[in-house]
Design an enzyme around this catalytic site. Structure first.
Site, PDB file in Angstrom:
ATOM      1  N   SER A  15       4.100   7.904 -11.320  1.00  0.00           N
ATOM      2  CA  SER A  15       3.107   6.904 -11.750  1.00  0.00           C
ATOM      3  C   SER A  15       2.959   6.849 -13.260  1.00  0.00           C
ATOM      4  O   SER A  15       2.816   7.869 -13.931  1.00  0.00           O
ATOM      5  CB  SER A  15       1.741   7.209 -11.123  1.00  0.00           C
ATOM      6  OG  SER A  15       0.774   6.339 -11.692  1.00  0.00           O
ATOM      7  N   LYS A  66      -3.805   1.989  -0.251  1.00  0.00           N
ATOM      8  CA  LYS A  66      -4.694   0.898  -0.683  1.00  0.00           C
ATOM      9  C   LYS A  66      -5.575   0.365   0.454  1.00  0.00           C
ATOM     10  O   LYS A  66      -6.739   0.033   0.227  1.00  0.00           O
ATOM     11  CB  LYS A  66      -3.868  -0.256  -1.268  1.00  0.00           C
ATOM     12  CG  LYS A  66      -3.271   0.042  -2.636  1.00  0.00           C
ATOM     13  CD  LYS A  66      -2.525  -1.183  -3.151  1.00  0.00           C
ATOM     14  CE  LYS A  66      -1.807  -0.876  -4.453  1.00  0.00           C
ATOM     15  NZ  LYS A  66      -1.132  -2.053  -5.023  1.00  0.00           N
TER      16      LYS A  66
HETATM   17  P1  NDP Z   1       5.531  -3.700   1.993  1.00  0.00           P
HETATM   18  O1  NDP Z   1       6.328  -2.604   2.606  1.00  0.00           O
HETATM   19  O2  NDP Z   1       4.108  -3.872   2.367  1.00  0.00           O
HETATM   20  O3  NDP Z   1       6.269  -5.103   2.305  1.00  0.00           O
HETATM   21  C1  NDP Z   1       7.622  -5.230   2.125  1.00  0.00           C
HETATM   22  C2  NDP Z   1       8.028  -6.701   2.160  1.00  0.00           C
HETATM   23  O4  NDP Z   1       9.393  -6.812   1.763  1.00  0.00           O
HETATM   24  C3  NDP Z   1       7.947  -7.321   3.552  1.00  0.00           C
HETATM   25  O5  NDP Z   1       7.618  -8.677   3.415  1.00  0.00           O
HETATM   26  C4  NDP Z   1       9.394  -7.138   4.065  1.00  0.00           C
HETATM   27  O6  NDP Z   1       9.764  -8.083   5.029  1.00  0.00           O
HETATM   28  C5  NDP Z   1      10.145  -7.425   2.792  1.00  0.00           C
HETATM   29  N1  NDP Z   1      11.500  -6.833   2.765  1.00  0.00           N
HETATM   30  C6  NDP Z   1      11.829  -5.529   2.762  1.00  0.00           C
HETATM   31  N2  NDP Z   1      13.161  -5.369   2.671  1.00  0.00           N
HETATM   32  C7  NDP Z   1      13.682  -6.629   2.629  1.00  0.00           C
HETATM   33  C8  NDP Z   1      15.009  -7.147   2.546  1.00  0.00           C
HETATM   34  N3  NDP Z   1      16.070  -6.336   2.499  1.00  0.00           N
HETATM   35  N4  NDP Z   1      15.180  -8.489   2.496  1.00  0.00           N
HETATM   36  C9  NDP Z   1      14.124  -9.320   2.557  1.00  0.00           C
HETATM   37  N5  NDP Z   1      12.832  -8.895   2.639  1.00  0.00           N
HETATM   38  C10 NDP Z   1      12.624  -7.563   2.682  1.00  0.00           C
HETATM   39  O7  NDP Z   1       5.721  -3.508   0.411  1.00  0.00           O
HETATM   40  P2  NDP Z   1       4.727  -3.992  -0.731  1.00  0.00           P
HETATM   41  O8  NDP Z   1       4.301  -5.359  -0.391  1.00  0.00           O
HETATM   42  O9  NDP Z   1       3.685  -2.975  -0.958  1.00  0.00           O
HETATM   43  O10 NDP Z   1       5.658  -3.964  -2.051  1.00  0.00           O
HETATM   44  C11 NDP Z   1       6.605  -4.997  -2.321  1.00  0.00           C
HETATM   45  C12 NDP Z   1       7.136  -4.868  -3.745  1.00  0.00           C
HETATM   46  O11 NDP Z   1       6.125  -5.123  -4.712  1.00  0.00           O
HETATM   47  C13 NDP Z   1       7.710  -3.492  -4.089  1.00  0.00           C
HETATM   48  O12 NDP Z   1       8.928  -3.708  -4.803  1.00  0.00           O
HETATM   49  C14 NDP Z   1       6.676  -2.897  -5.027  1.00  0.00           C
HETATM   50  O13 NDP Z   1       7.253  -2.007  -5.952  1.00  0.00           O
HETATM   51  C15 NDP Z   1       6.171  -4.139  -5.726  1.00  0.00           C
HETATM   52  N6  NDP Z   1       4.811  -3.988  -6.334  1.00  0.00           N
HETATM   53  C16 NDP Z   1       4.680  -4.119  -7.689  1.00  0.00           C
HETATM   54  C17 NDP Z   1       3.456  -4.015  -8.300  1.00  0.00           C
HETATM   55  C18 NDP Z   1       3.357  -4.163  -9.784  1.00  0.00           C
HETATM   56  O14 NDP Z   1       2.299  -3.847 -10.363  1.00  0.00           O
HETATM   57  N7  NDP Z   1       4.375  -4.642 -10.455  1.00  0.00           N
HETATM   58  C19 NDP Z   1       2.224  -3.762  -7.500  1.00  0.00           C
HETATM   59  C20 NDP Z   1       2.469  -3.652  -6.082  1.00  0.00           C
HETATM   60  C21 NDP Z   1       3.719  -3.757  -5.520  1.00  0.00           C
HETATM   61  P3  NDP Z   1       9.446  -7.806   6.608  1.00  0.00           P
HETATM   62  O15 NDP Z   1       8.045  -8.292   6.814  1.00  0.00           O
HETATM   63  O16 NDP Z   1      10.455  -8.645   7.306  1.00  0.00           O
HETATM   64  O17 NDP Z   1       9.623  -6.331   6.847  1.00  0.00           O
END
Ligand code: NDP
Length: 267
Positions: A15, A66
């Site tokens: 972090s 969260k």
């Molecule tokens: P979640 O695990 O809650 O959700 C993951 C999402 O990604 C789902 O919609 C999933 O689809 C999709 N997904 C996963 N793998 C693939 C793939 N190979 N192809 C297409 N879709 C895919 O994760 P979060 O929502 O918590 O995090 C998502 C991203 O956001 C991460 O990269 C995280 O680092 C980033 N993030 C950045 C922040 C920042 O401050 N910059 C803050 C918070 C998050 P499905 O529903 O089909 O499984």
């Protein structure tokens, strides 16, 4: 006594929040302690209660806690209610309060740092996990012409579309869509080094593509660049959401650009 802050997550060693908050505090010569706390899966609630019982002033919360932080709060901001997740905690008169600053962080980065125009634009959001749910409420206040959501698992996109009164489109139907000015990758595909296989017809002229992931250029960013779009990773969002938390705890807004630049050099 030095005021105490912390970030809770698991894993947490990576972090950047302590660095960011110390850099903000240094802008006003303020001294604070900001530690990383990585409780075991079943110890999160106890760890938070202990932190505040021992005089903690405020805490950030990251994956995977969260939603549990949200559940713990007695008072939540509207944007935390929309996100059903909390990344910022503080105690007021013995009552635990929670906010979600991710959406405000994303908007501040796109509008203020990157100077992207959202008003009357078509925005496509890819993903339907926690990160997307956390930002949609704020995104909908930005004056876009339309915000459309798509996701690998279409039903999840539909669920968010219903909650936020948006239109959901299945990935395989995207080729029928008019071009978008902004595409936001809120999936974790980039974490696995995977792209999104989007049709390039989705990119309007001078389109802007934002990947919430940070730390390296992602396949999504490379795809967007190959087709002439402007790109950004999510580092600015990380700094801006921290600035919103800082404001919440200290009632003072830090400058973010210098902190963002110094983090860019580090990553
Ligand atoms: P979640 O695990 O809650 O959700 C993951 C999402 O990604 C789902 O919609 C999933 O689809 C999709 N997904 C996963 N793998 C693939 C793939 N190979 N192809 C297409 N879709 C895919 O994760 P979060 O929502 O918590 O995090 C998502 C991203 O956001 C991460 O990269 C995280 O680092 C980033 N993030 C950045 C922040 C920042 O401050 N910059 C803050 C918070 C998050 P499905 O529903 O089909 O499984």
């Amino acid at each position: 006594m030095t005021p105490k802050f912390a970030v809770f997550g698991q894993p947490i060693a990576h972090s950047k929040s302590p660095y960011i908050h110390q850099a903000f505090a240094a802008q006003r010569s303020q001294s604070l302690a900001y530690e990383r706390i990585g409780p075991e899966e079943n110890e999160f609630e106890d760890a938070v209660r202990t932190f505040f019982a021992e005089g903690g002033k405020g805490a950030n919360v990251t994956l995977p806690f969260k939603e549990r932080a949200y559940a713990m709060c007695e008072v939540r901001t509207e944007r935390a209610e929309q996100a059903q997740a909390v990344n910022t905690l503080w105690m007021e008169k013995g009552i635990l309060h929670g906010d979600n600053t991710d959406g405000a962080g994303l908007l501040a980065d796109m509008i203020r740092n990157l100077n992207w125009k959202l008003i009357n634009k078509r925005i496509l959001v890819v993903g339907a996990g926690g990160a997307v749910r956390g930002v949609l409420g704020c995104l909908l206040t930005a004056g876009a012409e339309e915000v459309v959501i798509t996701n690998r698992t279409y039903e999840r996109a539909q669920g968010l579309a219903e909650q936020f009164s948006l239109r959901a489109v299945a990935l395989e139907d995207l080729h029928q869509e008019a071009p978008f000015h902004i595409i936001i990758n809120g999936t974790s595909a980039s974490l696995a080094g995977e792209g999104l296989a989007l049709p390039s017809s989705l990119l309007a002229e001078n389109a802007c593509c934002y990947d919430m992931m940070y730390g390296e250029e992602t396949p999504f960013m490379q795809w967007a660049q190959r087709h002439g779009a402007q790109v950004s990773d999510g580092l600015g969002m990380l700094v801006q959401q921290a600035a919103e938390s800082f404001y919440r705890w200290h009632n003072w807004r830090p400058a973010t650009m210098a902190v963002l630049q110094s983090m860019r050099q580090q990553v």
